[in-house]
Design a protein around this motif. Structure first.
Motif, short mmCIF file in Angstrom:
data_model
loop_
_atom_site.label_atom_id
_atom_site.label_comp_id
_atom_site.label_asym_id
_atom_site.label_seq_id
_atom_site.Cartn_x
_atom_site.Cartn_y
_atom_site.Cartn_z
N VAL A 215 109.51 -2.46 35.64
CA VAL A 215 110.02 -1.04 36.82
C VAL A 215 109.76 -1.76 37.93
N LYS A 216 111.12 -0.87 38.84
CA LYS A 216 111.15 -0.70 40.13
C LYS A 216 109.92 0.26 39.91
N ALA A 217 109.61 0.48 41.55
CA ALA A 217 108.58 0.40 42.20
C ALA A 217 108.73 1.63 43.37
N LEU A 218 108.83 2.84 43.78
CA LEU A 218 109.66 2.87 44.70
C LEU A 218 108.39 3.45 45.88
N ALA A 219 107.40 4.15 45.11
CA ALA A 219 105.87 5.00 46.33
C ALA A 219 105.24 4.73 46.18
N VAL A 220 104.05 5.01 46.15
CA VAL A 220 102.98 5.24 46.19
C VAL A 220 102.25 6.39 46.64
N THR A 221 101.79 7.22 45.38
CA THR A 221 101.79 9.48 46.03
C THR A 221 100.75 9.25 47.06
N THR A 222 99.65 8.13 47.19
CA THR A 222 98.53 8.46 48.28
C THR A 222 99.20 8.13 49.62
N THR A 223 98.63 8.91 50.68
CA THR A 223 99.19 8.28 52.36
C THR A 223 98.77 6.92 52.64
N LYS A 224 97.10 6.46 51.99
CA LYS A 224 97.32 4.84 52.49
C LYS A 224 98.42 3.62 51.61
N ARG A 225 98.63 2.87 51.72
CA ARG A 225 99.22 1.73 50.89
C ARG A 225 97.70 1.05 50.33
N LEU A 226 98.19 0.62 48.66
CA LEU A 226 97.76 -0.01 47.64
C LEU A 226 97.18 -1.48 48.58
N ASP A 227 96.26 -2.58 48.29
CA ASP A 227 95.41 -3.79 48.42
C ASP A 227 96.31 -4.31 47.84
N ALA A 228 96.82 -3.74 46.42
CA ALA A 228 97.07 -4.75 45.16
C ALA A 228 98.87 -4.55 45.53
N LEU A 229 99.43 -3.41 46.18
CA LEU A 229 100.62 -3.38 45.97
C LEU A 229 101.75 -3.31 47.41
N LYS A 230 101.30 -4.01 48.44
CA LYS A 230 101.25 -3.50 50.17
C LYS A 230 102.82 -3.82 50.56
N ASP A 231 103.49 -4.50 49.81
CA ASP A 231 105.07 -3.28 50.32
C ASP A 231 105.34 -2.60 49.89
N LEU A 232 104.73 -1.86 49.11
CA LEU A 232 104.88 -0.92 48.20
C LEU A 232 104.67 0.63 49.42
N PRO A 233 105.77 1.14 49.72
CA PRO A 233 105.47 2.36 50.90
C PRO A 233 104.87 3.69 50.05
N THR A 234 104.04 4.63 51.43
CA THR A 234 103.68 5.83 50.78
C THR A 234 105.37 6.73 50.54
N ALA A 235 104.49 7.96 49.60
CA ALA A 235 105.51 8.82 49.60
C ALA A 235 106.01 9.01 50.48
N ALA A 236 104.83 9.76 51.55
CA ALA A 236 105.07 10.37 53.03
C ALA A 236 106.04 9.58 54.12
N GLU A 237 105.90 8.01 53.83
CA GLU A 237 106.09 6.72 54.59
C GLU A 237 107.68 6.73 53.66
N SER A 238 108.41 7.44 52.65
CA SER A 238 109.15 7.76 52.29
C SER A 238 110.20 8.74 52.41
N GLY A 239 109.74 9.80 52.69
CA GLY A 239 110.72 10.57 53.97
C GLY A 239 109.77 12.00 52.52
N LEU A 240 108.83 12.09 52.30
CA LEU A 240 108.25 13.11 51.37
C LEU A 240 107.14 13.62 52.14
N PRO A 241 107.25 13.97 53.50
CA PRO A 241 105.81 14.29 54.44
C PRO A 241 105.40 15.25 53.83
N GLY A 242 103.81 14.88 53.94
CA GLY A 242 101.91 15.69 53.05
C GLY A 242 102.90 15.58 51.64
#
Ligand code: ASP
Length: 323
Positions: A215-242
């Motif tokens: 699957v294609k992952a676009l973002a993680v929903t928490t404010t901190k990136r995941l250790d297991a998926l370090k390259d995956l941006p957070t939703a906030a980093e992706s333009g969804l503040p808060g």
């Protein structure tokens, strides 16, 4: 004379109940999961149940009772005999259901004994591999342009995937067609098969699929990136503040379950959350074991109440209800 006999019977029954509470458990304990087998809640329940068996001295059998966004299982356990042999694991949905359902056949604040909080699990926003988007920004543009064509899967009204989808649609200001499943395991199967386009789901199910490139992952929903998926941006980093969503989980027993039984369940839960195999399994799946003070009846009760208060106005604003 008659009333004396009744009183005597009641005392005997109470003593027998007390004695059986002291020796609990003497047979297998059923841990009810409100969603389909193989999904995130099921994965967490099975890891936990297996570890709890060690201190319970009896099998902990997982039963999947899926339907109505998890509320079927909650009603079922609310009505079960309060003897500790039928207990529930449920997630954030326990706190969103009162705002989402006009009629609810249980009261999260009155119908349960709280055993303890378990985990916080981040979610990931996924799209099927064939969807021509590679970021949240691209998905927002694509979703607006194709809103009648693309579909968003979830595990029913009250599921974490429903809540995440709701927040995502609010954030990008678009209403998508949603497809409800009995859990996100069947939703994931359809995302892999290309029958649905978007799914937001807990890392306990999604990390292996993301790492496997399925699957294609676009973002993680928490404010901190995941250790297991370090390259995956957070939703906030992706333009969804808060945007900040982690799915908390708790274990419950029906109201009236005797104190020695809830104490035993809590001790077993806390022991399981220290079990090295459980600690590793949850870490591998991006799930965060809650601190010890939350792994308690009070910790869960406080959190549940705060979460009900937190989500009610947000859900009211989104205007999504079921009867
Ligand atoms: N992850 C699901 C949810 O959206 C439920 C599940 O299948 O465990 O709540």
């Amino acid at each position: 004379m008659n009333s004396l006999r009744v009183l005597g019977g009641l005392i005997l029954a109470a003593c027998a109940f007390g004695a059986s509470a002291q020796s609990y458990p003497t047979r297998p304990v059923t841990l009810v999961v409100p969603f389909a087998a193989g999904g995130p809640t099921d994965v967490a329940a099975r890891a936990l149940g297996q570890a709890m068996e060690k201190s319970m001295g009896q099998p902990v059998v997982v039963e999947n009772k899926a339907g109505a966004g998890g509320t079927l299982a909650v009603s079922d356990v609310a009505r079960a005999t309060p003897d500790g042999y039928r207990i529930l694991i449920h997630h954030i949905g326990m706190s969103t259901a009162p705002a989402l359902y006009r009629k609810l056949s249980f009261d999260p604040l009155k119908d349960f004994e709280y055993i303890g909080q378990v985990l916080d699990v981040p979610m990931t926003l996924l799209v099927k591999t064939g969807l021509p988007v590679n970021s949240v920004k691209e998905l927002a543009v694509y979703a607006k342009a194709n809103k009648d064509k693309i579909t968003l899967a979830n595990a029913g009204l009250g599921a974490a995937s429903h809540l995440c989808g709701l927040l995502f649609q609010q954030a990008i200001e678009v209403d998508l067609t949603t497809v409800p499943y009995k859990g996100t395991a069947p939703a994931m199967a359809d995302l892999l098969g290309g029958q649905v386009d978007i799914l937001c789901d807990q890392t306990t199910q999604t990390i292996p699929q993301i790492q496997g490139g399925k699957v294609k992952a676009l973002a993680v929903t928490t404010t901190k990136r995941l250790d297991a998926l370090k390259d995956l941006p957070t939703a906030a980093e992706s333009g969804l503040p808060g945007f900040d969503l982690a799915v908390w989980h708790g274990v419950y027993a029906p109201k009236g379950t005797p104190r020695p039984v809830t104490d035993k369940l809590n001790a077993s839960l806390q022991a399981a959350l220290k079990d090295p195999a459980v600690v590793k399994r949850f870490a591998d799946l991006g799930a965060i074991i809650v601190p010890a003070d939350k792994q308690t009846p009070d910790g869960l009760a406080r959190h549940l109440k705060a979460e009900i208060d937190k989500w009610a106005p947000i859900i009211k604003k989104a205007g999504q209800y079921a009867d």
